[in-house]
Design an enzyme around this catalytic site. Structure first.
Site: not given
Ligand code: IVH
Length: 661
Positions: A108, A110, A112, A220, A307, A401, A404, A419, A425
């Site tokens: 999946e 991740k 952010d 998720y 990551k 500044c 000036c 300033c 200025c």
């Molecule tokens: S599963 C047991 N799936 O990533 C932990 N986490 O440290 C199960 N995050 O802040 C998490 N996308 O919120 C999972 N597809 C995804 C995710 C996801 C983002 C974030 C989660 C957490 C950090 C995991």
């Protein structure tokens, strides 16, 4: 009527899902808004039909809340993470050793943002809690209800009676950029990335503001004691069928090659997504196998995050420029040896403020790391200490500044240095003129270089001087011909028609951005009224807090500013609001009406507009001349007391709306 109320709730849930989750609206925004207003009206008439999952909860409320701490029923753990493909292979090999049968891996994205845990009982959202420390978090239910992609009621029938759904709350890139632009105009500190913006927003005390910021959410995972399917993937698909937004970028992989194919594909393709992602999450698909693998003290053994590398480069810091903006704020900017980063050449990076510089402990000549991660502007994230030659000076913030020579000041609680020599200025003078002519302000056809030239020749020293320029003045300048001179004069003439709220914005009063200027001119319809308003009167306007009000009063207490505004008035700029459209009725004609507190169906601005459109006058303070008071929730006790002691008639929002029917 009750049937209509119930029907509206059901329809609005459906339209909301089609619009936000499926991105396939079936009715217009206008129709949607009208139905929502109708529902709000009916709900106020039938309070016994209150439903905490009604679509009207999506708009939030002005009432501020302190968050309750709630314990998670299942702890919210984090994921082990890695930047290396070898470690991904190690993770899969370790899992295979512990579970000998065939194993499927779900890949999946991740996301952010900031994680959220949602509890549903009988298909209704009852609680939303932030991660907090993993054991307990903040109850942010009211804020989460404003997120249109999170269902308040589930679709279908086959969902567990009680369940917990987890996911990520995100601020889409376009919303993030707009929010930062607005904050820049109002000189508020900028969010560094959409993640900070999302976590800051979900913890706001005012859910109406959360609603305005348009967060999104991807879910998720499904948790509960009796889950409908034995695999993670199928549970995700069920979540989708109940109305949740579950990403389509999910794949069941049978082997390592398929995992890396997914990783490599999304490492490129993620740049086209509307939200920020920072990696890939690998999860073992079978829940039985997940159980077998179990957890270490902090993380599951059945999942890992790979990551993406933030794009980073190493280059030399050559010097620091200190730039003075139109408000006098001084920004340090690093000059670097040009370096290639994420497809662009980076030569400069912002160093934000003194605290940021101190934190990095920089010396001129250092080799510094520059990153463009979730951020748009590259930033210096560290120094290569091994490469430090210490031949240059330590970087220190300046005390005078650079333009000036005035001693800089730092206000309590602010990170920036200023300033204070506003009137003399040079970059502040030129900056104010540049702001005045900008497209969103007066839209005058002149560029930065020409302003610089006119200023250096002594032809303009403030915004009013622009209107004294003559054809002769202009054609005597280098590279200025008859045509460009005529264009500028024509554009100056045109600017006299620019609406009042833009004129107010153009003055460049600190913290008065385009939106705030509009709000102010909606309430105070002339420059005269604004310049003589008290702090209290100004603070009655939506979005005008103490900081903005103080700044406006400060601006008009400066004689030079008043003089410039008077000159602009004589020149013929719009100093009064265009009268709002035709009156709807004269039902309120002759009435002086005070509005106080917060309202559920309309905003204060909308109620004020209604008063005006029906011939009444909205006034800010209660006196014996006041005709009546429209009281919302949370109105100040002293105001209420005063109204009672004067024997004033007090109307609720609904009573007031009935009056206009
Ligand atoms: S599963 C047991 N799936 O990533 C932990 N986490 O440290 C199960 N995050 O802040 C998490 N996308 O919120 C999972 N597809 C995804 C995710 C996801 C983002 C974030 C989660 C957490 C950090 C995991």
């Amino acid at each position: 009527m009750k049937n209509r109320l119930l029907e509206l709730r059901q329809l609005l849930h459906q339209y909301n899902y089609e619009y936000y989750v499926l991105s396939q609206p079936t009715i217009s925004d206008y129709e949607f808004d009208m139905m929502l207003k109708e529902l709000q009206q009916l709900e106020s008439e039938y309070p016994d039909l209150y439903d905490p999952t009604s679509p009207t909860n999506r708009v939030g409320s002005d009432i501020s809340t302190d968050f309750k701490q709630v314990k998670h029923s299942f702890p919210m753990l984090s994921l082990g993470n890695t930047y290396s493909q070898e470690e991904v292979i190690d993770f899969l090999n370790r899992a295979k050793k512990l579970v000998p049968e065939d194993m499927e891996i779900v890949c999946e994205l991740k996301y952010d943002g900031t994680s959220i845990s949602l509890t549903y009982e009988d298909g209704m959202l009852v609680r939303a809690i932030t991660r907090g420390d993993g054991e307990q978090g903040d109850d942010v239910t009211a804020n989460v209800k404003t997120i249109r992609t999170i269902p308040l009621r589930l679709q279908g029938q086959d969902f567990p009676k009680t369940m917990e759904v987890r996911g990520e709350v995100l601020m889409p890139w376009n919303v993030f950029e707009r929010l930062n632009q607005e904050r820049e105009e109002q000189e508020e500190s900028l969010f560094a990335n959409p993640r900070n913006a999302a976590s800051g927003t979900i913890k706001l005390q005012n859910s109406k503001e959360v609603s305005r910021r348009k967060l999104d959410a991807y879910l998720y995972s499904l948790l509960g004691t009796q889950l409908p399917s034995k695999t993670h993937y199928e549970n995700l698909q069920l979540l989708k069928s109940w109305g949740f937004k579950v990403s389509d970028a999910v794949k069941v992989c049978k082997n390592i090659d398929e995992v890396f194919e997914f990783i490599n594909y999304w490492n490129v393709e993620r740049k086209n997504l509307p939200v920020a992602t920072d990696g890939i999450v690998l999860k073992i698909n079978s829940l039985a196998q997940q159980e077998e693998l179990g957890f270490t003290s902090k993380t599951p053994r059945w999942a890992i995050a790979y990551k993406f590398q933030a794009e980073r480069a190493c280059t030399r810091l050559n010097s620091i420029d200190f730039q003075v903006g139109r408000t006098g704020a001084v920004t340090p900017v690093a000059n670097l040896d040009p370096v290639q980063l994420s497809g662009t050449i980076v030569k400069r990076a912002s160093l934000h403020n003194d605290d940021f510089i101190q934190g990095l402990d920089l010396y001129i000549g250092d080799m510094v790391y520059v990153e463009k991660g979730g951020e748009i502007i590259p930033k210096i994230v560290g120094v290569d200490l091994d490469a430090r030659l210490l031949i240059g000076d330590k970087v220190r913030f300046i005390s005078k500044c650079p333009e000036c020579n005035t001693t800089l000041i730092r206000y309590d609680g602010e990170a920036a240095h200023y300033c204070p020599n506003q009137m003399y200025c040079p970059p502040q003078i030129k900056g104010r003129i540049e702001h005045f002519v900008s497209r969103k302000a007066m839209n005058i056809n002149i560029g930065k270089e020409s302003i610089e030239l006119l200023y250096s020749k002594g032809l303009i020293n403030n915004v009013a001087d622009l209107y004294s320029l003559t054809l002769e003045d202009l054609i005597s300048l280098e590279r200025w011909g008859q045509k460009s001179a005529e264009n500028l004069l024509k554009s100056l003439e045109e600017s006299k028609k620019v609406e009042f709220h833009r004129v107010l914005f153009a003055l460049g009063i600190r913290f008065v951005g385009a939106t705030v200027a509009k709000r102010i001119t909606n309430q105070l319809s002339s420059m005269e009224a604004i310049s003589s308003a008290t702090i209290e009167q100004l603070m009655e306007i939506d979005d005008v807090g103490e900081r903005v009000a103080n700044s406006i009063v400060d601006f008009f207490s400066n004689e030079q500013n008043v003089d410039i505004v008077n000159r602009l008035k004589q020149i013929g700029l719009q100093m009064e609001g265009e009268k709002s459209e035709e009156l709807i009725s004269d039902k309120l004609s002759g009435f002086l009406i005070v509005i106080s507190g917060t309202f559920s169906q309309f905003s204060r601005d909308e109620l004020k507009l209604m008063i005006e459109k029906n011939g009444g006058k909205n006034v800010s303070s209660i006196s014996s001349k006041t005709s009546f008071l429209v009281a919302g929730e949370n109105m100040g006790p002293s105001k209420l007391e005063k109204a009672k002691s004067l024997g004033l008639k007090i109307l609720s929002e609904t009573e007031f709306l009935n009056l206009l029917k």
